[in-house]
Structure formats: structure tokens, C-alpha cells
Write an enzyme that holds these catalytic residues in place. Structure first.
Site, PDB file in Angstrom:
ATOM      1  N   ARG A  91       0.834  -1.192   0.000  1.00 14.52           N
ATOM      2  CA  ARG A  91       0.000   0.000   0.000  1.00 14.52           C
ATOM      3  C   ARG A  91       0.876   1.252   0.000  1.00 14.52           C
ATOM      4  NH1 ARG A  91      -1.800   0.816   4.319  1.00 14.52           N
ATOM      5  NH2 ARG A  91      -1.207  -1.022   5.518  1.00 14.52           N
ATOM      6  N   TYR A 230      -1.324  -3.452  -6.868  1.00  6.06           N
ATOM      7  CA  TYR A 230      -1.186  -4.188  -5.604  1.00  6.06           C
ATOM      8  C   TYR A 230      -2.493  -4.188  -4.792  1.00  6.06           C
ATOM      9  CZ  TYR A 230      -0.387  -5.191  -0.779  1.00  6.06           C
ATOM     10  OH  TYR A 230      -0.531  -5.725   0.482  1.00  6.06           O
ATOM     11  N   LYS A 239      -9.804  -2.268   1.494  1.00  6.14           N
ATOM     12  CA  LYS A 239      -9.531  -1.165   2.408  1.00  6.14           C
ATOM     13  C   LYS A 239     -10.258   0.118   1.989  1.00  6.14           C
ATOM     14  CE  LYS A 239      -7.274  -3.712   5.117  1.00  6.14           C
ATOM     15  NZ  LYS A 239      -5.896  -4.069   5.128  1.00  6.14           N
ATOM     16  N   HIS A 259     -10.750  -2.396  11.310  1.00  4.86           N
ATOM     17  CA  HIS A 259      -9.679  -3.266  10.796  1.00  4.86           C
ATOM     18  C   HIS A 259      -9.492  -4.412  11.788  1.00  4.86           C
ATOM     19  CE1 HIS A 259      -5.194  -3.409   9.274  1.00  4.86           C
ATOM     20  NE2 HIS A 259      -5.952  -4.241   8.608  1.00  4.86           N
ATOM     21  N   SER A 281      -1.497  -3.602  10.215  1.00  3.00           N
ATOM     22  CA  SER A 281      -1.142  -4.489   9.110  1.00  3.00           C
ATOM     23  C   SER A 281       0.107  -5.303   9.442  1.00  3.00           C
ATOM     24  CB  SER A 281      -0.887  -3.660   7.857  1.00  3.00           C
ATOM     25  OG  SER A 281      -2.042  -2.901   7.565  1.00  3.00           O
ATOM     26  N   CYS A 283       0.515  -7.584  11.697  1.00  8.26           N
ATOM     27  CA  CYS A 283       0.754  -7.741  13.138  1.00  8.26           C
ATOM     28  C   CYS A 283      -0.050  -8.878  13.743  1.00  8.26           C
ATOM     29  CB  CYS A 283       0.489  -6.435  13.864  1.00  8.26           C
ATOM     30  SG  CYS A 283       1.708  -5.166  13.474  1.00  8.26           S
ATOM     31  N   ASP A 306      -9.618  -9.688   8.642  1.00 14.19           N
ATOM     32  CA  ASP A 306      -9.091  -8.346   8.366  1.00 14.19           C
ATOM     33  C   ASP A 306     -10.079  -7.215   8.651  1.00 14.19           C
ATOM     34  OD1 ASP A 306      -6.655  -7.023   7.399  1.00 14.19           O
ATOM     35  OD2 ASP A 306      -7.854  -6.349   5.704  1.00 14.19           O
ATOM     36  N   ASN A 397       6.133  -8.572   2.141  1.00 15.50           N
ATOM     37  CA  ASN A 397       4.686  -8.346   2.037  1.00 15.50           C
ATOM     38  C   ASN A 397       4.071  -9.207   0.928  1.00 15.50           C
ATOM     39  OD1 ASN A 397       2.243  -7.056   2.876  1.00 15.50           O
ATOM     40  ND2 ASN A 397       2.353  -5.747   1.061  1.00 15.50           N
ATOM     41  N   ARG A 399       1.862 -12.200  -0.579  1.00 21.47           N
ATOM     42  CA  ARG A 399       0.519 -12.528  -0.089  1.00 21.47           C
ATOM     43  C   ARG A 399      -0.065 -13.769  -0.737  1.00 21.47           C
ATOM     44  NH1 ARG A 399      -1.891  -8.902   3.934  1.00 21.47           N
ATOM     45  NH2 ARG A 399      -0.225  -7.379   4.207  1.00 21.47           N
ATOM     46  N   ASN A 528      -1.184 -18.210  21.928  1.00 17.25           N
ATOM     47  CA  ASN A 528      -2.013 -17.035  22.230  1.00 17.25           C
ATOM     48  C   ASN A 528      -3.384 -17.450  22.781  1.00 17.25           C
ATOM     49  OD1 ASN A 528       0.064 -15.331  21.446  1.00 17.25           O
ATOM     50  ND2 ASN A 528      -0.672 -15.152  19.330  1.00 17.25           N
TER      51      ASN A 528
HETATM   52  P1  GTP Z   1      -2.585  -7.712   7.289  1.00 16.88           P
HETATM   53  O1  GTP Z   1      -3.114  -8.722   6.381  1.00 16.88           O
HETATM   54  O2  GTP Z   1      -1.477  -6.909   6.706  1.00 16.88           O
HETATM   55  O3  GTP Z   1      -3.639  -6.822   7.866  1.00 16.88           O
HETATM   56  O4  GTP Z   1      -1.807  -8.486   8.492  1.00 16.88           O
HETATM   57  P2  GTP Z   1      -2.313  -9.379   9.729  1.00 16.88           P
HETATM   58  O5  GTP Z   1      -2.602  -8.494  10.891  1.00 16.88           O
HETATM   59  O6  GTP Z   1      -3.377 -10.305   9.310  1.00 16.88           O
HETATM   60  O7  GTP Z   1      -0.974 -10.175  10.116  1.00 16.88           O
HETATM   61  P3  GTP Z   1      -0.627 -11.736   9.950  1.00 16.88           P
HETATM   62  O8  GTP Z   1      -1.478 -12.612  10.829  1.00 16.88           O
HETATM   63  O9  GTP Z   1      -0.581 -12.073   8.533  1.00 16.88           O
HETATM   64  O10 GTP Z   1       0.849 -11.755  10.563  1.00 16.88           O
HETATM   65  C1  GTP Z   1       1.886 -10.957  10.054  1.00 16.88           C
HETATM   66  C2  GTP Z   1       3.216 -11.526  10.455  1.00 16.88           C
HETATM   67  O11 GTP Z   1       3.308 -11.618  11.889  1.00 16.88           O
HETATM   68  C3  GTP Z   1       3.443 -12.931   9.914  1.00 16.88           C
HETATM   69  O12 GTP Z   1       4.758 -13.058   9.451  1.00 16.88           O
HETATM   70  C4  GTP Z   1       3.217 -13.816  11.116  1.00 16.88           C
HETATM   71  O13 GTP Z   1       3.954 -15.012  11.051  1.00 16.88           O
HETATM   72  C5  GTP Z   1       3.649 -12.942  12.284  1.00 16.88           C
HETATM   73  N1  GTP Z   1       2.896 -13.271  13.511  1.00 16.88           N
HETATM   74  C6  GTP Z   1       1.557 -13.448  13.622  1.00 16.88           C
HETATM   75  N2  GTP Z   1       1.204 -13.799  14.892  1.00 16.88           N
HETATM   76  C7  GTP Z   1       2.358 -13.834  15.603  1.00 16.88           C
HETATM   77  C8  GTP Z   1       2.664 -14.133  16.982  1.00 16.88           C
HETATM   78  O14 GTP Z   1       1.797 -14.444  17.808  1.00 16.88           O
HETATM   79  N3  GTP Z   1       3.978 -14.033  17.338  1.00 16.88           N
HETATM   80  C9  GTP Z   1       4.960 -13.700  16.448  1.00 16.88           C
HETATM   81  N4  GTP Z   1       6.212 -13.645  16.886  1.00 16.88           N
HETATM   82  N5  GTP Z   1       4.710 -13.439  15.146  1.00 16.88           N
HETATM   83  C10 GTP Z   1       3.425 -13.498  14.730  1.00 16.88           C
HETATM   84  C1  SPV Z   2      -3.118  -4.539   5.116  1.00 10.74           C
HETATM   85  O1  SPV Z   2      -2.125  -3.941   4.668  1.00 10.74           O
HETATM   86  O2  SPV Z   2      -3.646  -4.233   6.213  1.00 10.74           O
HETATM   87  C2  SPV Z   2      -3.701  -5.678   4.379  1.00 10.74           C
HETATM   88  C3  SPV Z   2      -3.263  -5.902   3.012  1.00 10.74           C
HETATM   89  O3  SPV Z   2      -4.569  -6.346   4.887  1.00 10.74           O
HETATM   90  S1  SPV Z   2      -3.950  -4.764   1.902  1.00 10.74           S
HETATM   91  O4  SPV Z   2      -5.062  -5.378   1.223  1.00 10.74           O
HETATM   92  O5  SPV Z   2      -2.897  -4.434   0.963  1.00 10.74           O
HETATM   93  O6  SPV Z   2      -4.397  -3.597   2.608  1.00 10.74           O
HETATM   94 MN    MN Z   3      -5.103  -5.591   6.943  1.00 17.13          MN
END
Ligand code: GTP
Ligand code: SPV
Ligand code: MN
Length: 616
Positions: A91, A230, A239, A259, A281, A283, A306, A397, A399, A528
Site C-alpha cells: 500500500r 497491488y 480497504k 480493521h 497491518s 501484526c 481483516d 509483504n 501474499r 495465544n
Molecule cells: P494484514 O493482512 O497486513 O492486515 O496483516 P495481519 O494483521 O493479518 O498479520 P498476519 O497474521 O498475517 O501476521 C503478520 C506476520 O506476523 C506474519 O509473518 C506472522 O507469522 C507474524 N505473527 C503473527 N502472529 C504472531 C505471533 O503471535 N507471534 C509472532 N512472533 N509473530 C506473529
Molecule cells: C493490510 O495492509 O492491512 C492488508 C493488506 O490487509 S492490503 O489489502 O494491501 O491492505
Molecule cells: Mn489488513
């Protein structure tokens, strides 16, 4: 005689001829499509029906164009590998605009340009921008089509990749168009990659433009996007509509567009709680949404990873719906150990993988996919890669885009237009220091303060520096469709309008605290579930907490760590509330509120004063 390209062109209908047999009689929609075609000058118009045959044709064309590579049918059926232009991977927050009529309504956290001026600029850019390409018309609906008031949108795009991805990410096609009838309201979403083709000009696998604009017109409820292919910049139902435009609609109508993931937690006693959680994002939303609990007898089911649209029910409870239809998840770090349910979801195929690596036997790979990398890969830049390359095989990033219904733990309630009643809202960020594993707010206003001051280190999900701590209120900083202070006020107002006893309890988590060597102290992922258990036990009055200046944290022994391989030292760091660290946080929060200006609600400033006083 061999047919020339010119012969072929002569056989095609002109865009306006095609419009006369468009599959709708929606006059407003027809007029808008004609107007955009006139401006952007595509070679042809295609109304997306969402059929399997159409998808097969579309993906075949993308393969022929070099955009997609078909994966091995035995490894990932009906799935594709895509590499973007290396400059178009995330983004673009600097190029994202909230063009409200008055600048103050966009607030200090958003870029703003006068809507008339922005339209003039973009109209120039759109002029002829689809030359040599197909203009696709994608009718879509965010949330179930069976909703009392279905939330329609129509995306016009010149990117077949966007059409293929939209089909996975939201409900699209002929059924949506039928349901729209002759006069349904919809959010018009205009998208062009900004790469017209002159006659005879060879296309590139990933057309895009260095000049990018992601523009929301909140009053008009319209979206104009230019220059990027993207995900978050181009799949405009996500979004742009479901957060930026929907947050403005939600403010006007008294609900919340957030979000947030949505999960269903089932205790060993079969008691059900629904939880919504907002993390910035990259996290951890997707991971928490499909968590595989390590605690015996606990089960998780997924509703969304999301976005959550939350409305109050007649019973005063807050009900959440996931407006999306697919998962657009961060690939790196997703593996059988960390997120087995995501692995099971993508194994079923029907997915698009963007900017990951390709194995020699036609499968995908990324860092964390498996413990040992293959000996040889094609990396996300199309280069040869070996474990000795010393570089990442996949973009941080990168996907996976996959249908949510393929998730083996999808909850039955997923399709319910009324949503699920939320027991707890969890805010969280990525902080190496300061923020403990879990904190419970004292009440709704204190929880809103936690969300409003949420902080996190930046990630690769947006272009820019990674690892910089910034305030990201409710994980919505890049997605707010209006003024941040007014957004906090909206949160406080909906809280005041409803019975406090029925409101979700608000918590704050941090999975990412590090020790002095830079290692994460908390194992995260399936573990968790231990934090979720404490959250639910708190709601049910079955776990102890201690008061601290920042809120309530687990009392000694209240967090179930039985069988967990964790040193006392690590646990202590994870749970620690360090008054010095928090005192250092105060000026940052003050600065943040000062930046937001006059609209920050007085009660949040009082929360800050109280925090300062408690810290001494
Ligand atoms: P967006 O799609 O961008 O909104 O991201 P998201 O909030 O869905 O994050 P996602 O669950 O894809 O995790 C992002 C990164 O954080 C990945 O590389 C995961 O492996 C890592 N991650 C997720 N949960 C944990 C956790 O509990 N501990 C650690 N250390 N890393 C984590
Ligand atoms: C984010 O960045 O929070 C995502 C991926 O979930 S995107 O669709 O690019 O916003
Ligand atoms: Mn997101």
C-alpha cells in the site's frame, strides 16, 4: 488466409455497441460505465459474471501475458503464481487521499486535496489510460447478499489480475448484478493501472505507473485509484470501500467499520464467545483468526481475518459481520507450525500467490513455509535462488489470496447477515518494549483510550521504513475515512448510547515484546490461546487480575502457562508493567493528541491525565 490483428479488431464490437447488450438495465450504472469508457478509451468492455468459465479464460489470458504462472495441479490446484513489478508491492500511504469537501473533515492523519482539483488531476490521467486494454466491470457486494441492505459496489478496472483477485476477495458477478436491479445504490470504484498500449505495443507482465493515487471521496462515497495493481491499492472493495468509505458511512449511521478479525472461541465446557481484534497491518490478525489452540479442549473457528462491520442489535449487543469473501494474507511466517489452518486453506487451491518464490516442481515457497528451504527456487524477482543466496526468496509483504470458505475451521455463522455478538474487543500492536502481553481496560472509555493511543512498529505492508514506532489508533491510521478525533468521539458515543453491561470488554495485547538479546519472549501463535482464555475467564469472573497504572493484568498464576516451555525470566518480561517505560510513553501520547488537535474528546485527555497521575 491468415487473419491479421486488424481483421480481428474489426470483428470486435465497439465499447458502446457492447454497452447496448449489457447485462443490466440499471440506468445510473450504464451511464457511469459509458462515461468511463468514453474517458479511458478501452478496446472493449467486459461485464464480469463470476462464472468458472470466465475465470478459466481470464487466468489463461494472464498466463499468456506472462502475469501468472499456473502451479502444479497436484500441489495447488487451480492456483497461480504472480510477480508484480518490484516497485508495486505494498500500500502507498503517501499517495492515499481522503478528498472530503472540507479539509478539516479528513483530519490531520490523512492526505487531503480539494475534491474538484483531485478529480481534474485524475481525469487527465484517466484520459485514454485503458487504450489497448479490456475494461472490466465488476459488480460486487461487501457482506452477504442476503443482508437487509446489501452493500453494493461496482469496480471498473483494466487489470485482469484485479478481476481474478476480486472474485476471491468478495462476492462478485451476475448474481450481484441481478440483486442490484435497476436502481440499487452502489459505491463506484474506478481503477486503472495507468499503462495504455499503443497499437502494436508489447505489454509487460505487470503494467503499472510510477505515479499513483488512491483516492476516496467520502461524501460522494466514491473511489478513484490509479497507477498500482497491488492488493490494498487496487482491490477497491477491501480497504478503500470496507474501511475508508465504510467508516464514514458508519459514523453517519451509528455503527463501526473496523480493521478487525472475528473469531469464535469455544471453551472445554462448550461455552461460545465471539472476539474481534484490531492489530495493524502484518501484526497477526490472520494468524489469531485461525489459531490452533495449544490449550486442551479449547477450539477456535474463523469468521474474518481483516475487516469487521459491527452494528448494535436490538438487545444492545454489538454484532460483527465480515464483509469479505477471501483471505489476503501475509505469506512469510505462514507454515504448519505457526498457522496450520492457513496451510490447509491454501492446499485446497483456487488461490493466487503474489511475490512469493516458485519451487522447481511448480509449488510455492516463502520464508517460514517449511523449516528447511528447497535447494533451488525462483525468487519473487524471477531470479535463481539457493539457500546460500543470502537474500529473502519472497517479498516480506508477499501474499496468498484464497477463498475464506476453504478454511477448515470457518464458522457456520460466517454467512449470517446479522453477524455474531462480540464479547471482547482486543487491540494490539507490535512493540519490542513497554506494552505487556495482555491488559484489561477498566471500562469502555478507558478501552477507547487504549485503542486511540495504540502504537506499533511499522511493517512491510506499506511502502516506507519498517520498524518505526508510530501511533496507529485502533489499527486504523491508514484506513480512517475522516477526522481521527471525531472517530474517537464516535467510539465513545456508541458506548454511551448502549448499556455498559452489554458492551464488549476491551483488552490490549502485545505478542512481540523482546528480551535484551532481541528475541521474542512470548511464543505466540497457538499459545495465544492462553491469553484468550484469560480474556474469557475475566469476562466470566473466573480469573484474577491486578490493578496497574495502565489497566488490569493477570495476577500471579492467573495466566495458564501449564506445559508451556517458557522461562520465568521470559514470562516476567512478557507481563511486566514498567513505570519508567510508561513514563517515557507519556510525552509521545501527548504529542499524538496535540497533533490530532481540537477534536480529541476531552474524556480521552482526562484518561491521559489519570494515567500520568497513576504513574506518579
Ligand atoms: P494484514 O493482512 O497486513 O492486515 O496483516 P495481519 O494483521 O493479518 O498479520 P498476519 O497474521 O498475517 O501476521 C503478520 C506476520 O506476523 C506474519 O509473518 C506472522 O507469522 C507474524 N505473527 C503473527 N502472529 C504472531 C505471533 O503471535 N507471534 C509472532 N512472533 N509473530 C506473529
Ligand atoms: C493490510 O495492509 O492491512 C492488508 C493488506 O490487509 S492490503 O489489502 O494491501 O491492505
Ligand atoms: Mn489488513
Amino acid at each position: 488466409p491468415t487473419r491479421t490483428k486488424a481483421d480481428h479488431r474489426a470483428d470486435l464490437k465497439t465499447p458502446l455497441e457492447e454497452l447496448s447488450d449489457a447485462p443490466t438495465r440499471h440506468a445510473g450504472l450504464l451511464a457511469w460505465v459509458a462515461e468511463v469508457a468514453e474517458l479511458t478509451q478501452p478496446d472493449r468492455i467486459h461485464w464480469v459474471d463470476g462464472s468458472d468459465a470466465e475465470y478459466a479464460k481470464l487466468t489463461d489470458e494472464l498466463i499468456a501475458a506472462g502475469t501468472m504462472v499456473r502451479l502444479n495441479e497436484e500441489k495447488k490446484p487451480n492456483s497461480f503464481w504472480v510477480r508484480t513489478d518490484p516497485s508495486d508491492v505494498a500500500r502507498v500511504e503517501q499517495r492515499t487521499f481522503i478528498c472530503s469537501v472540507d479539509e478539516v473533515d479528513a483530519g490531520p492523519t490523512n492526505n487531503w486535496v480539494d475534491p474538484a482539483e483531485m478529480k481534474a488531476t485524475l481525469t487527465q490521467l484517466y484520459r485514454g489510460s485503458m487504450k489497448g486494454r479490456t475494461m472490466y466491470v465488476v459488480p460486487f457486494c461487501m457482506g452477504p447478499l442476503t443482508a437487509e441492505k446489501p452493500m453494493f459496489g461496482v469496480e471498473i478496472t483494466d487489470s485482469a489480475y484485479v478481476v481474478a483477485s476480486m472474485r476471491i476477495m468478495c462476492r462478485t458477478g451476475a448474481e450481484v448484478l441481478r440483486k442490484m436491479g435497476d436502481d440499487a445504490k452502489y459505491v463506484p470504484c474506478l481503477h486503472s493501472v495507468g499503462a495504455p498500449l499503443e497499437p502494436g505495443q508489447q505489454d509487460v507482465p505487470w503494467p503499472c505507473n510510477d505515479e499513483k493515487y488512491i483516492v476516496q471521496f467520502p461524501e460522494e462515497r466514491a473511489i478513484w485509484s490509479y497507477g498500482s495493481g497491488y492488493g490494498g491499492n487496487s482491490l477497491l472493495g477491501k480497504k478503500c470501500y470496507s474501511l475508508r468509505i465504510a467508516s464514514a458511512i458508519a459514523r453517519d449511521e451509528g455503527w463501526l467499520a473496523e480493521h478487525m478479525l472475528i473469531l469464535k472461541l469455544i471453551s472445554p465446557e462448550k461455552k461460545v464467545h465471539y472476539i474481534a481484534a484490531a492489530f495493524p497491518s502484518a501484526c497477526g490478525k490472520t494468524n489469531l483468526a485461525m489459531l490452533d489452540p495449544t490449550l486442551d479442549g479449547w477450539e477456535v473457528e474463523t469468521l474474518g481475518d481483516d475487516i469487521a462491520w459491527m452494528r448494535f442489535g436490538k438487545d444492545g449487543r454489538l454484532y460483527a459481520v465480515n464483509p469479505e469473501f477471501g483471505l489476503f494474507g501475509v505469506a512469510p511466517g505462514t507454515g504448519w507450525k505457526t498457522n496450520p489452518n492457513a496451510m490447509r486453506t491454501i492446499e485446497k487451491g483456487n488461490s493466487v500467490f503474489t511475490n512469493v518464490a516458485l519451487t522447481d516442481d511448480g509449488d510455492v515457497w516463502w520464508e517460514g513455509y517449511s523449516p528447511v528451504p528447497p535447494d533451488h527456487l525462483t525468487d519473487w524477482l524471477g531470479r535463481e535462488w539457493t539457500p546460500d543466496s543470502g537474500e529473502l526468496s519472497s517479498h516480506p509483504n508477499s501474499r496468498f489470496c484464497t477463498p475464506i470458505k476453504q478454511c477448515p475451521i470457518i464458522a457456520d455463522e460466517y454467512d449470517d447477515p446479522n453477524g455474531v455478538p462480540i464479547s471482547a474487543i482486543i487491540f494490539g500492536g507490535r512493540r519490542a518494549t513497554t506494552v505487556p502481553l495482555v491488559t484489561e481496560s477498566r471500562d469502555w472509555a478507558h478501552g477507547v483510550f487504549m485503542g486511540a493511543t495504540l502504537s506499533s512498529e511499522t511493517t512491510a505492508a506499506a511502502v516506507g521504513q519498517v520498524g518505526v514506532v508510530r501511533r496507529d489508533p485502533m489499527a486504523m491510521l491508514p484506513f480512517l475515512g475522516y477526522d481521527a478525533g471525531q472517530y474517537f468521539d464516535h467510539w465513545l458515543t456508541v458506548g454511551k448510547q448502549h448499556d455498559a453491561a452489554q458492551l464488549p470488554k476491551i483488552f490490549y495485547v502485545n505478542w512481540f515484546r523482546k528480551d535484551e538479546t532481541g528475541k521474542f519472549v512470548w511464543p505466540g501463535f497457538g499459545e495465544n490461546s492462553r491469553v484468550l482464555k484469560w480474556v474469557i475467564d475475566r469476562i466470566e469472573g473466573q480469573a484474577d487480575a491486578v490493578e496497574t497504572p495502565i489497566g488490569r493484568v493477570p495476577a500471579a498464576g492467573a495466566l495458564d502457562v501449564a506445559g508451556l516451555d517458557l522461562t520465568d525470566h521470559d514470562l516476567e518480561i512478557a507481563l511486566n508493567v514498567d513505570a519508567d517505560e510508561w513514563r517515557a510513553e507519556l510525552p509521545l501520547i501527548e504529542e499524538w493528541f496535540a497533533k490530532l488537535g481540537d477534536t480529541v474528546p476531552a474524556s480521552l485527555k482526562i484518561e491521559l491525565d489519570n494515567l500520568r497521575a497513576r504513574l506518579g
